[in-house]
Design a protein around this motif. Structure first.
Motif, PDB file in Angstrom:
ATOM      1  N   SER A 146       4.315 -11.819 -10.980  1.00 26.77           N
ATOM      2  CA  SER A 146       3.918 -12.594 -12.158  1.00 26.77           C
ATOM      3  C   SER A 146       2.605 -12.045 -12.740  1.00 26.77           C
ATOM      4  CB  SER A 146       3.770 -14.061 -11.754  1.00 26.77           C
ATOM      5  OG  SER A 146       3.121 -14.150 -10.504  1.00 26.77           O
ATOM      6  N   LYS A 147       1.826 -11.297 -11.917  1.00 24.57           N
ATOM      7  CA  LYS A 147       0.537 -10.749 -12.402  1.00 24.57           C
ATOM      8  C   LYS A 147       0.661  -9.288 -12.849  1.00 24.57           C
ATOM      9  CE  LYS A 147      -2.592 -14.029 -10.876  1.00 24.57           C
ATOM     10  NZ  LYS A 147      -2.596 -14.363  -9.459  1.00 24.57           N
ATOM     11  N   GLY A 148       1.876  -8.742 -12.804  1.00 23.12           N
ATOM     12  CA  GLY A 148       2.051  -7.341 -13.225  1.00 23.12           C
ATOM     13  C   GLY A 148       2.642  -6.487 -12.112  1.00 23.12           C
ATOM     14  N   ASP A 149       2.687  -5.177 -12.416  1.00 28.31           N
ATOM     15  CA  ASP A 149       3.348  -4.243 -11.502  1.00 28.31           C
ATOM     16  C   ASP A 149       2.292  -3.550 -10.637  1.00 28.31           C
ATOM     17  OD1 ASP A 149       5.473  -1.920 -11.062  1.00 28.31           O
ATOM     18  OD2 ASP A 149       3.639  -0.977 -11.807  1.00 28.31           O
ATOM     19  N   MET A 150       2.557  -3.450  -9.348  1.00 29.01           N
ATOM     20  CA  MET A 150       1.554  -2.827  -8.466  1.00 29.01           C
ATOM     21  C   MET A 150       2.220  -2.130  -7.273  1.00 29.01           C
ATOM     22  SD  MET A 150       0.007  -6.334  -6.883  1.00 29.01           S
ATOM     23  CE  MET A 150       0.101  -7.255  -8.418  1.00 29.01           C
ATOM     24  N   HIS A 151       1.469  -1.202  -6.657  1.00 26.56           N
ATOM     25  CA  HIS A 151       1.961  -0.528  -5.446  1.00 26.56           C
ATOM     26  C   HIS A 151       2.134  -1.577  -4.344  1.00 26.56           C
ATOM     27  CE1 HIS A 151       2.062   2.034  -1.871  1.00 26.56           C
ATOM     28  NE2 HIS A 151       2.300   3.057  -2.669  1.00 26.56           N
ATOM     29  N   LEU A 152       3.125  -1.336  -3.479  1.00 25.31           N
ATOM     30  CA  LEU A 152       3.387  -2.250  -2.359  1.00 25.31           C
ATOM     31  C   LEU A 152       2.125  -2.584  -1.544  1.00 25.31           C
ATOM     32  CD1 LEU A 152       5.382  -3.617  -0.296  1.00 25.31           C
ATOM     33  CD2 LEU A 152       5.592  -1.378   0.753  1.00 25.31           C
ATOM     34  N   GLN A 153       1.290  -1.560  -1.303  1.00 21.76           N
ATOM     35  CA  GLN A 153       0.075  -1.806  -0.492  1.00 21.76           C
ATOM     36  C   GLN A 153      -0.871  -2.763  -1.209  1.00 21.76           C
ATOM     37  OE1 GLN A 153       0.174  -1.008   2.429  1.00 21.76           O
ATOM     38  NE2 GLN A 153       1.258   0.928   2.676  1.00 21.76           N
ATOM     39  N   GLU A 154      -0.930  -2.632  -2.529  1.00 15.00           N
ATOM     40  CA  GLU A 154      -1.808  -3.533  -3.289  1.00 15.00           C
ATOM     41  C   GLU A 154      -1.251  -4.952  -3.220  1.00 15.00           C
ATOM     42  OE1 GLU A 154      -1.807  -1.493  -7.042  1.00 15.00           O
ATOM     43  OE2 GLU A 154      -2.898   0.185  -6.163  1.00 15.00           O
ATOM     44  N   PHE A 155       0.068  -5.070  -3.415  1.00  8.44           N
ATOM     45  CA  PHE A 155       0.682  -6.396  -3.369  1.00  8.44           C
ATOM     46  C   PHE A 155       0.465  -7.062  -2.010  1.00  8.44           C
ATOM     47  CE2 PHE A 155       4.307  -8.877  -1.848  1.00  8.44           C
ATOM     48  CZ  PHE A 155       4.236  -9.944  -2.720  1.00  8.44           C
ATOM     49  N   TRP A 156       0.737  -6.306  -0.937  1.00  9.88           N
ATOM     50  CA  TRP A 156       0.795  -6.932   0.388  1.00  9.88           C
ATOM     51  C   TRP A 156      -0.577  -6.974   1.078  1.00  9.88           C
ATOM     52  CZ3 TRP A 156       3.190 -10.459   2.676  1.00  9.88           C
ATOM     53  CH2 TRP A 156       3.215 -10.571   4.069  1.00  9.88           C
ATOM     54  N   VAL A 157      -1.340  -5.876   0.950  1.00 11.91           N
ATOM     55  CA  VAL A 157      -2.621  -5.820   1.676  1.00 11.91           C
ATOM     56  C   VAL A 157      -3.769  -6.345   0.797  1.00 11.91           C
ATOM     57  CG1 VAL A 157      -4.158  -4.384   3.080  1.00 11.91           C
ATOM     58  CG2 VAL A 157      -1.720  -3.817   2.956  1.00 11.91           C
ATOM     59  N   LYS A 158      -3.865  -5.824  -0.430  1.00 10.48           N
ATOM     60  CA  LYS A 158      -4.998  -6.221  -1.284  1.00 10.48           C
ATOM     61  C   LYS A 158      -4.888  -7.690  -1.701  1.00 10.48           C
ATOM     62  CE  LYS A 158      -7.598  -4.702  -5.334  1.00 10.48           C
ATOM     63  NZ  LYS A 158      -7.681  -3.705  -6.404  1.00 10.48           N
ATOM     64  N   TYR A 159      -3.711  -8.063  -2.198  1.00 13.31           N
ATOM     65  CA  TYR A 159      -3.553  -9.444  -2.703  1.00 13.31           C
ATOM     66  C   TYR A 159      -2.833 -10.358  -1.708  1.00 13.31           C
ATOM     67  CZ  TYR A 159      -5.106  -7.274  -7.000  1.00 13.31           C
ATOM     68  OH  TYR A 159      -5.848  -6.581  -7.930  1.00 13.31           O
ATOM     69  N   ARG A 160      -2.610  -9.856  -0.493  1.00 12.71           N
ATOM     70  CA  ARG A 160      -2.018 -10.626   0.610  1.00 12.71           C
ATOM     71  C   ARG A 160      -0.688 -11.297   0.241  1.00 12.71           C
ATOM     72  NH1 ARG A 160      -5.740 -10.529   4.584  1.00 12.71           N
ATOM     73  NH2 ARG A 160      -7.767  -9.856   3.893  1.00 12.71           N
ATOM     74  N   GLY A 161       0.054 -10.625  -0.597  1.00 15.45           N
ATOM     75  CA  GLY A 161       1.397 -11.090  -0.936  1.00 15.45           C
ATOM     76  C   GLY A 161       1.436 -12.447  -1.613  1.00 15.45           C
ATOM     77  N   ARG A 162       0.335 -12.814  -2.304  1.00 12.14           N
ATOM     78  CA  ARG A 162       0.306 -14.209  -2.783  1.00 12.14           C
ATOM     79  C   ARG A 162       1.025 -14.405  -4.120  1.00 12.14           C
ATOM     80  NH1 ARG A 162      -5.904 -13.412  -3.418  1.00 12.14           N
ATOM     81  NH2 ARG A 162      -5.919 -12.355  -5.406  1.00 12.14           N
ATOM     82  N   ASP A 163       1.277 -13.331  -4.868  1.00 13.17           N
ATOM     83  CA  ASP A 163       1.917 -13.523  -6.172  1.00 13.17           C
ATOM     84  C   ASP A 163       3.438 -13.526  -6.044  1.00 13.17           C
ATOM     85  OD1 ASP A 163      -0.568 -13.583  -7.472  1.00 13.17           O
ATOM     86  OD2 ASP A 163      -0.680 -11.400  -7.281  1.00 13.17           O
ATOM     87  N   LYS A 164       4.068 -14.227  -6.950  1.00 13.31           N
ATOM     88  CA  LYS A 164       5.529 -14.334  -6.891  1.00 13.31           C
ATOM     89  C   LYS A 164       6.175 -12.969  -7.195  1.00 13.31           C
ATOM     90  CE  LYS A 164       9.216 -17.298  -8.723  1.00 13.31           C
ATOM     91  NZ  LYS A 164      10.168 -16.608  -7.918  1.00 13.31           N
ATOM     92  N   VAL A 165       7.109 -12.587  -6.327  1.00 12.28           N
ATOM     93  CA  VAL A 165       7.782 -11.293  -6.512  1.00 12.28           C
ATOM     94  C   VAL A 165       8.896 -11.452  -7.547  1.00 12.28           C
ATOM     95  CG1 VAL A 165       9.090  -9.451  -5.368  1.00 12.28           C
ATOM     96  CG2 VAL A 165       7.356 -10.721  -4.091  1.00 12.28           C
ATOM     97  N   GLU A 166       8.880 -10.575  -8.543  1.00 12.45           N
ATOM     98  CA  GLU A 166       9.941 -10.642  -9.569  1.00 12.45           C
ATOM     99  C   GLU A 166      10.889  -9.448  -9.485  1.00 12.45           C
ATOM    100  OE1 GLU A 166       7.739 -11.144 -13.205  1.00 12.45           O
ATOM    101  OE2 GLU A 166       7.414 -13.277 -12.784  1.00 12.45           O
TER     102      GLU A 166
END
Ligand code: GDP
Length: 312
Positions: A146-166
């Motif tokens: 929901s916050k945009g497109d990002m590398h898997l590491q950013e999604f899971w490690v940086k943002y701790r997987g908190r955004d909804k996956v689309e």
């Protein structure tokens, strides 16, 4: 199949996969690991290959098992200094681990390919099991949120997987060529295992590399998947969220629908036995046992079960 004879190739990700890889290596001498590269990531000018490193460290008995990544008892002086320099330090990398990334990056810059570097790395860590990256080309797993497109590491490690996956994309897959050694290993094995890795971010990127799915379809009868889910939950990590985002039922049945074209066998937990009939309707044979690997004994028990019970 008798354990002493089994020639096995396992397609593997990181934390879930390494446990089964270790179990297999303890049970048969001929194991080849084909590793995902979709979560590789550039940071501070260094090229990191988390799945390859997790398997190498796991087999070298250096893996920090509590964390599931990195080298045990590693120090973090490099990262602390990067913090002093004002750099982001969300990706935890220990000092010894950083040496791995640094030497790999130098070798890449000197023209060596990832398969050769991985072979060299195994020798240095005294790992005799063959570890082959699925491709030497760049493949990047990206998550649309929901916050945009990002590398898997950013999604899971940086943002701790908190955004909804689309959605999930595998950038570079259409151009990537599989390593011929990986295809040959699958072709020549008695059994090809899809590790209990994340089906969308560990196994999924490998299946999207051209030629890999084609080979697996051909050898489908000897391919067995091990579920990373028990009931409607992944043993760990975001596999369930990713499956839901992709519109797939979050269960071993859902997993079987994802893999049924490339695999004719699945190992599920005994607790999920009631799902077997639905899975068999997909033309997939079902084997049930305890699939949770909390100890080395459990890793070996699951490996033994696969080698001795799965009939291909
Ligand atoms: P990662 O996604 O890079 O951390 O690495 P993997 O894809 O290899 O591992 C994550 C997956 O392994 C998750 O989907 C977990 O559910 C699964 N997993 C972790 N531990 C176990 C276990 O003990 N047994 C099984 N069957 N699956 C596991």
């Amino acid at each position: 199949m008798r354990s002493g004879d089994a020639v096995i190739t396992i397609l593997a990700g990181g934390t879930g996969s390494v446990k089964l890889v270790r179990g297999l290596v303890g049970k048969t001498g001929d194991v080849t690991v084909v590793s995902n590269v979709g979560d590789n990531y550039w940071l501070y000018g260094l090229y990191m290959c988390p799945d390859i490193d997790t398997i190498v460290y796991g087999l070298a008995d250096l893996l920090d098992y509590d964390r599931g990544w990195g080298i045990k008892k590693d120090t973090f002086n490099f990262l602390r200094q990067m913090e002093v320099f004002g750099e982001e330090t969300w990706f935890r990398m220990g000092d010894r681990d950083t040496a791995t990334h640094l030497i790999r990056t130098n070798m890449l810059k000197n023209g060596r390919n990832l398969a050769d570097i991985t072979k060299w790395m195994c020798e240095r860590f005294a790992v005799s099991t063959r570890i082959i990256p699925i491709t030497d080309n760049s493949v990047e797993t990206r998550i649309t949120t929901s916050k945009g497109d990002m590398h898997l590491q950013e999604f899971w490690v940086k943002y701790r997987g908190r955004d909804k996956v689309e959605g999930i994309q595998y950038v570079g897959c259409e151009k990537a060529r599989p390593n011929p050694e990986a295809i040959n290993a699958m072709h020549d094995s008695d059994l090809v295992i899809l590790a209990p890795g994340n089906p969308l971010t560990s196994i999924g990127p490998m299946l999207q590399v051209k030629g890999v799915r084609k080979e697996l379809v051909k050898i489908r009868k000897k391919v067995v998947a091990v579920s990373p889910l028990i009931g409607d939950s992944a043993v760990s990590g975001p596999a369930g969220d990713y499956m839901a985002a992709a519109g797939i039922e979050t269960s071993p049945y859902g997993l079987a629908t994802m893999y049924s074209d490339v695999c004719a066998n699945i190992v599920i937990d005994t607790k999920d036995r009631a799902m077997a009939k639905r899975i068999r309707n997909l033309d997939v044979q079902v084997y049930d046992t305890r699939i949770l690997m909390r100890t080395k004994a459990a890793e070996q028990a699951l490996a033994s079960f696969i080698i001795k019970q799965v009939r291909v």
